[in-house]
Write an enzyme that holds these catalytic residues in place. Structure first.
Site, PDB file in Angstrom:
ATOM      1  N   ALA A  21       0.810  -1.225   0.000  1.00  0.00           N
ATOM      2  CA  ALA A  21       0.000   0.000   0.000  1.00  0.00           C
ATOM      3  C   ALA A  21       0.842   1.274   0.000  1.00  0.00           C
ATOM      4  CB  ALA A  21      -0.929  -0.017   1.205  1.00  0.00           C
ATOM      5  N   ARG A  32       1.953  11.508 -10.395  1.00  0.00           N
ATOM      6  CA  ARG A  32       0.946  12.557 -10.598  1.00  0.00           C
ATOM      7  C   ARG A  32       1.572  13.940 -10.471  1.00  0.00           C
ATOM      8  NH1 ARG A  32      -2.327   9.179  -7.356  1.00  0.00           N
ATOM      9  NH2 ARG A  32      -2.014  10.546  -5.544  1.00  0.00           N
ATOM     10  N   PRO A  52      -4.094  -7.697   2.430  1.00  0.00           N
ATOM     11  CA  PRO A  52      -3.726  -8.922   3.151  1.00  0.00           C
ATOM     12  C   PRO A  52      -4.728  -9.313   4.230  1.00  0.00           C
ATOM     13  CG  PRO A  52      -2.349  -7.080   3.848  1.00  0.00           C
ATOM     14  CD  PRO A  52      -3.146  -6.594   2.673  1.00  0.00           C
ATOM     15  N   CYS A  53      -5.532  -8.350   4.698  1.00  0.00           N
ATOM     16  CA  CYS A  53      -6.505  -8.662   5.745  1.00  0.00           C
ATOM     17  C   CYS A  53      -7.559  -9.664   5.276  1.00  0.00           C
ATOM     18  CB  CYS A  53      -7.196  -7.386   6.214  1.00  0.00           C
ATOM     19  SG  CYS A  53      -6.099  -6.211   7.035  1.00  0.00           S
ATOM     20  N   TYR A  72      -5.359  -3.152  -7.477  1.00  0.00           N
ATOM     21  CA  TYR A  72      -4.986  -2.873  -8.863  1.00  0.00           C
ATOM     22  C   TYR A  72      -3.902  -3.874  -9.275  1.00  0.00           C
ATOM     23  CZ  TYR A  72      -7.273   1.638  -8.105  1.00  0.00           C
ATOM     24  OH  TYR A  72      -8.174   2.618  -7.812  1.00  0.00           O
ATOM     25  N   ARG A  81      -0.698   4.085 -15.433  1.00  0.00           N
ATOM     26  CA  ARG A  81       0.062   5.058 -14.643  1.00  0.00           C
ATOM     27  C   ARG A  81       1.486   5.245 -15.148  1.00  0.00           C
ATOM     28  NH1 ARG A  81      -2.229   6.233  -9.620  1.00  0.00           N
ATOM     29  NH2 ARG A  81      -4.498   5.976  -9.798  1.00  0.00           N
TER      30      ARG A  81
END
Length: 283
Positions: A21, A32, A52-53, A72, A81
């Site tokens: 993450a 960006r 992972p949770c 993603y 991206r």
């Protein structure tokens, strides 16, 4: 690492170590802010940007495919991206003075070097396990990545009796998942379940629910080691020994600072990487 000033003129390369993450968020934000910035992400596992949770639900069977836990896929970041994401790549070393990383392609078993202008360490955490643990014993697992979930699920299919060390979130979620699959679960906890999040009075309700579902509870009992014994595993605690088919260590996590420590990054009082108010390290 150096401050990320993305508004400068000219081409520059940002290398991100870790594709979970934090790493993917940093990579996407950098792109960006400055579209001309070359962004390369190295991730040791096969997946990036995942949840992972949800792995206990995959082990239980509620989640049919691991791809459902991926926010993603890799190709999204590459095509949409314009981020160079390289999975199954492990960064072995960093030379801050030369601004160079040494990377291993795990699939090809090849090493190579890459220069960078900016570097982000997003190595996250790793399972906390006893330093004295016997690492030569098979069928002992930790749960941190999606691949960990795959391994546990495969082994659980043929196992009948499963030991779990740790009564926190992961340990309890795995206990529930495995009980629903019809497994016999032995849960070891050195104090009481959820001791860091709940008072003992609240924890007593959890204990009653576990007992109602016939979980074999071993509370106020500390895990010591595990050994192979007669095609099974022998779990050794401070009170007794128990035979199980597989063992899952859910004893919490700690900062994954192995790489940071090797390159001289200063650590804080918690053992995590020490940064200033601009998230810069000491290197």
């Amino acid at each position: 690492m150096a401050s990320l000033i993305f508004g400068g003129v000219g081409l520059a390369r940002l290398v991100v170590i870790g594709g979970s993450a934090a790493g993917m968020a940093a990579a996407a934000k950098a792109k960006r802010v400055n579209e001309s910035l070359e962004v390369v992400v190295f991730e040791r596992s096969r997946y990036v940007s995942y949840a992972p949770c949800g792995v206990p639900y995959y082990i239980e069977g509620l989640v049919r495919d691991l791809s459902s836990l991926v926010y993603y896929p890799v190709e999204y970041f590459r095509r949409k991206r314009n981020i160079d994401v390289r999975v199954r790549h492990e960064v072995l070393d960093v030379d801050p003075k030369a601004k160079e990383v040494v990377v291993k392609n795990l699939d090809r078993d090849e090493n190579f070097e890459m220069e960078y202008d900016y570097l982000v360490l997003a190595t996250g955490g790793k399972p906390s396990i006893p330093e004295t643990l016997n690492h030569n014993v098979k069928e002992v697992f930790t749960l941190r990545t999606l691949e960990d979930g795959e391994k546990i699920k495969r082994s659980c299919e043929k196992a009948e009796k499963i030991g779990i060390v740790g009564g926190g979130y992961i340990g309890l979620e795995l206990t529930e998942a495995l009980m629903k699959k019809g497994k016999k679960v032995l849960l070891f906890q050195r104090s009481y379940p959820m001791r860091r999040a709940l008072d003992p009075e609240v924890s007593s309700d959890i204990i009653k629910e576990l007992q109602r579902h016939n979980v074999n509870l071993h509370l106020v009992e500390s895990f010591r080691d595990v050994e192979s014994k007669n095609k099974a595993l022998c779990v050794i605690t401070d009170k007794n020994e128990y035979l199980v088919d597989i063992l899952i260590l859910a004893m919490g996590v700690k900062p994954n600072v192995d790489l940071a420590g090797r390159i001289g990054v200063k650590l804080g009082v918690t053992g995590a990487i020490k940064v200033n108010d601009r998230m810069e390290t000491s290197v």
